[in-house]
Scaffold this motif. Sequence first.
Motif, PDB file in Angstrom:
ATOM      1  N   THR A  61      -5.899  92.226 -21.273  1.00 33.75           N
ATOM      2  CA  THR A  61      -6.948  91.792 -20.397  1.00 33.75           C
ATOM      3  C   THR A  61      -6.389  92.719 -19.113  1.00 33.75           C
ATOM      4  O   THR A  61      -6.507  92.280 -17.767  1.00 33.75           O
ATOM      5  CB  THR A  61      -6.771  90.264 -19.938  1.00 33.75           C
ATOM      6  N   THR A  62      -6.068  93.845 -19.241  1.00 36.03           N
ATOM      7  CA  THR A  62      -5.824  94.855 -18.206  1.00 36.03           C
ATOM      8  C   THR A  62      -7.221  95.513 -17.618  1.00 36.03           C
ATOM      9  O   THR A  62      -7.720  96.129 -18.483  1.00 36.03           O
ATOM     10  CB  THR A  62      -4.712  95.789 -18.533  1.00 36.03           C
ATOM     11  N   ASP A  63      -7.461  95.445 -16.578  1.00 39.61           N
ATOM     12  CA  ASP A  63      -8.785  96.031 -15.974  1.00 39.61           C
ATOM     13  C   ASP A  63      -8.222  97.687 -16.072  1.00 39.61           C
ATOM     14  O   ASP A  63      -7.305  98.252 -15.509  1.00 39.61           O
ATOM     15  CB  ASP A  63      -8.978  95.966 -14.294  1.00 39.61           C
ATOM     16  N   ALA A  64      -9.042  98.523 -16.784  1.00 36.07           N
ATOM     17  CA  ALA A  64      -9.153  99.824 -16.536  1.00 36.07           C
ATOM     18  C   ALA A  64     -10.033 100.452 -15.764  1.00 36.07           C
ATOM     19  O   ALA A  64     -11.271 100.735 -15.918  1.00 36.07           O
ATOM     20  CB  ALA A  64      -9.526 100.557 -18.149  1.00 36.07           C
ATOM     21  N   TYR A  65      -9.714 100.585 -14.269  1.00 39.20           N
ATOM     22  CA  TYR A  65     -10.624 100.878 -13.167  1.00 39.20           C
ATOM     23  C   TYR A  65     -11.439 102.100 -13.600  1.00 39.20           C
ATOM     24  O   TYR A  65     -12.594 102.152 -13.149  1.00 39.20           O
ATOM     25  CB  TYR A  65      -9.680 100.783 -11.838  1.00 39.20           C
ATOM     26  N   SER A  66     -10.629 103.171 -13.864  1.00 34.16           N
ATOM     27  CA  SER A  66     -11.177 104.365 -14.026  1.00 34.16           C
ATOM     28  C   SER A  66     -11.671 104.847 -15.484  1.00 34.16           C
ATOM     29  O   SER A  66     -12.229 105.898 -16.014  1.00 34.16           O
ATOM     30  CB  SER A  66     -10.435 105.839 -13.499  1.00 34.16           C
ATOM     31  N   LEU A 166     -17.769  98.946 -18.553  1.00 34.61           N
ATOM     32  CA  LEU A 166     -16.196  98.640 -18.337  1.00 34.61           C
ATOM     33  C   LEU A 166     -16.268  97.329 -17.920  1.00 34.61           C
ATOM     34  O   LEU A 166     -16.936  96.655 -16.989  1.00 34.61           O
ATOM     35  CB  LEU A 166     -15.509  99.729 -17.278  1.00 34.61           C
ATOM     36  N   PRO A 167     -15.554  96.479 -18.474  1.00 37.17           N
ATOM     37  CA  PRO A 167     -15.269  94.844 -18.078  1.00 37.17           C
ATOM     38  C   PRO A 167     -14.107  94.860 -17.354  1.00 37.17           C
ATOM     39  O   PRO A 167     -13.166  95.701 -16.887  1.00 37.17           O
ATOM     40  CB  PRO A 167     -14.851  94.502 -19.583  1.00 37.17           C
ATOM     41  N   SER A 168     -14.301  93.898 -16.404  1.00 33.75           N
ATOM     42  CA  SER A 168     -13.109  93.124 -15.613  1.00 33.75           C
ATOM     43  C   SER A 168     -12.714  91.954 -15.983  1.00 33.75           C
ATOM     44  O   SER A 168     -13.366  90.987 -16.386  1.00 33.75           O
ATOM     45  CB  SER A 168     -13.612  93.142 -13.991  1.00 33.75           C
TER      46      SER A 168
END
Length: 755
Positions: A61-66, A166-168
């Motif tokens: 559940t880590t956001d991959a911002y880029s 991309l999810p958040s």
Amino acid sequence: MTCTIRIACIISLLHTRVAGVDLTQYVNVFQGTTSGGNRFPGVVAAPFAMVKLGPDVQSGTTDAYSGYLANGSVWGFSMMHESGTGGAPKYGVVSQMPYVGSLANPLIDISQPRTAPDIGTVGYYKSSLANGVSVELAASEHAGLYQYAFPSSDVGTIVVDASHVLPSFRGLGWDQHYKGGNFSMAEDGSYEGSGTYDNGWNLSPDWTIYFCGRFSSTPTSSKSFSGNGATLTSYDTSTPVSGTQRVGGVFTFSPSNVTSRVGISYISTAKACQNLEGEIPAGTDFQSLVSQAKDRWNTEVFSKIQIETANAAGQQLLYSSMLGMFMIPSNLTGENPGWSSPEPYYSDAFTLWDTHRCHTPLFQIIEPVAYEEFIRSLIDIWRHDGYMPDARSSNFNGRTQGGSNADNVLADAYVKGVRGAVNWDDGFAAMQTDAEKTPANNNDPQAPDSSTKEGRGALPDWLTYGYITPTYTRAVSRAVEYASNDFGLYQVASGLGKTAEAATYLERSRNWRNHWNPAAASNNHSGFVVPRLANGSFVPQDPLSCGGCYWRDAYYEDVPWVYSMNMPHDVAELKTRIGGDDKFVDRIDKLFDLNIFSAGNEPGFTSPYLYNFVRGKQYKSVERSRAIGNLYNSGTGGLPGNSDAGAMESNIVWQMIGLWPLTGQTTFLILSPWFSHMTIDLGTGRTLDMSSTGGNKDTAFYIQSLKVNGQQWTQSYVTWGDVFANGGTMEYVLGPTPVDWATGDMPPSPASGDE
């Protein structure tokens, strides 16, 4: 690198300054990709290119911002990303993912671990997947090139998924959503389509991306698909699919090596195909795209700062940081779906709250043509959307964290002579909209009191009281920024001869003083900016605390100690309120002694260099500069915080140059240069040539004497006119101990009546 043989050092120094040298060799595209830096390491073919082609990685559940994470499984390679952003991921759209064998259901998870760390250089990226497929990427400004190598013994399959985004996982309501799409294909396997999405960190409504794809060989099988979740409702040979369900196509190939070309557009599929064929026509050599990208970055960015150094780490840090500075905003001129205009158009500004202190002043120096275009774009957005953005993405303003910091950016450009095709009457009108017109509340769940989309949401209090009450979130930090914004209006009004307006906004720029409670005390200091009620009374406040330091608190991302030093236009008054020079110096010291200062928080960026406003203390700014510089390197964890779209990287470049800009003024505080020789190309034949003798970066960095344009210099600052407007020289003599060389006038404090 330590040079033990003099001739080797000479060769190294000369090599760095040889015209035409490939400076991309010193760039680590993975700088700042871990430890919260959120940098994008994929392919950006030119500064501000629309296409940013790279992997999308999932890890729990880590956001991959880029899109990128160093660990985890790749679940697609998509065409659009942002770099160094926070809040929540944005884009990750128009995706492809390779699969080995025949695929019964393209809606299932086909993500793959990597068998080795990804490889990247400027203009090139490669991932090696556990299923035996290697994926190499190159790009142009509006199109991308995928080069697949499948295991020779298996069928190669490529899935194109319009629903990929991309999810958040943060639970703040900032996650993106796929809203629907369409997909169609021809017999030769070429395809077209679109996807519509919403939200992300700027809470944007629906926006659509169109795509156009071609393969190097005709697929042995082509199927469109649609479905919900992982459940297929259609998986057919060539039937076009559309609607709110997930849609896309599956293509299988017998050759082991397959090339995929994709163009994108905000306008139409026809425009996406036009972008593709115009920039990456059939038969385009993969390596030629890589070479073109290197040439563009060398010519337009890296060559603008040439250095002589025997310090390889310094070279790598400089040029890696310059790459990080210019990936966004995105130049979308010709790709604006909102209105037709002859003006340039830029989006993906994240955010002027982050970048106005030191990024945009360097943007003007390194990329002056693009910078003028960016200024014109800000004004044109106001013409058509009603407000300039503090941030903008997917063609929609938002989010505004504090003030209307486009005002600072325009003021900085104006006082430093940016004219060209900029309509400054319209520019000032856009700034006045921020200063006088309250934006409609966009009902942001994180800050429901007023607009976080654009403008100054707390303007009613600002106009009524001259301060901001706790009726509004981020009341104190917004007040500090509104004062700075109004100083920007004063600067432009003065230049345009608008004397009445100039007087009004100069007075308003002093309104931070209305939040100053002289009784607020902490660690032997009194006087801090604190919350204030409508009846005029101050709210008790611990100057070391900002609560959660977030959207609903009185201070955003930093504490009262830091915000109480955020008046670079009014420093003389600030010094008086703090108690004079000695107390002022001690207060800056305590930011560090009490571990208050964070190099990763933009509100404190300027604080370490305010020593320059006290005679005999410039050397302490140099000491702080060197300590901050030691927090950086060119490695994956080489940034002291989130890149914030290059804000962190521009900070370290200024340290290397040895100057610090005061946005909205022509003042640059003098620090100390890192390199024995640096030449900054200012365009039109102008250069700033900086040299130093007698010292080194790490142990002998104190200024002993300085000449500017051949004249002995005794001020702790220079101005735009001194060294940038027409070029100039700065000749330093450095040494291991401080010397009181800056005996002349202190830097100006315009709002204090000291110009």
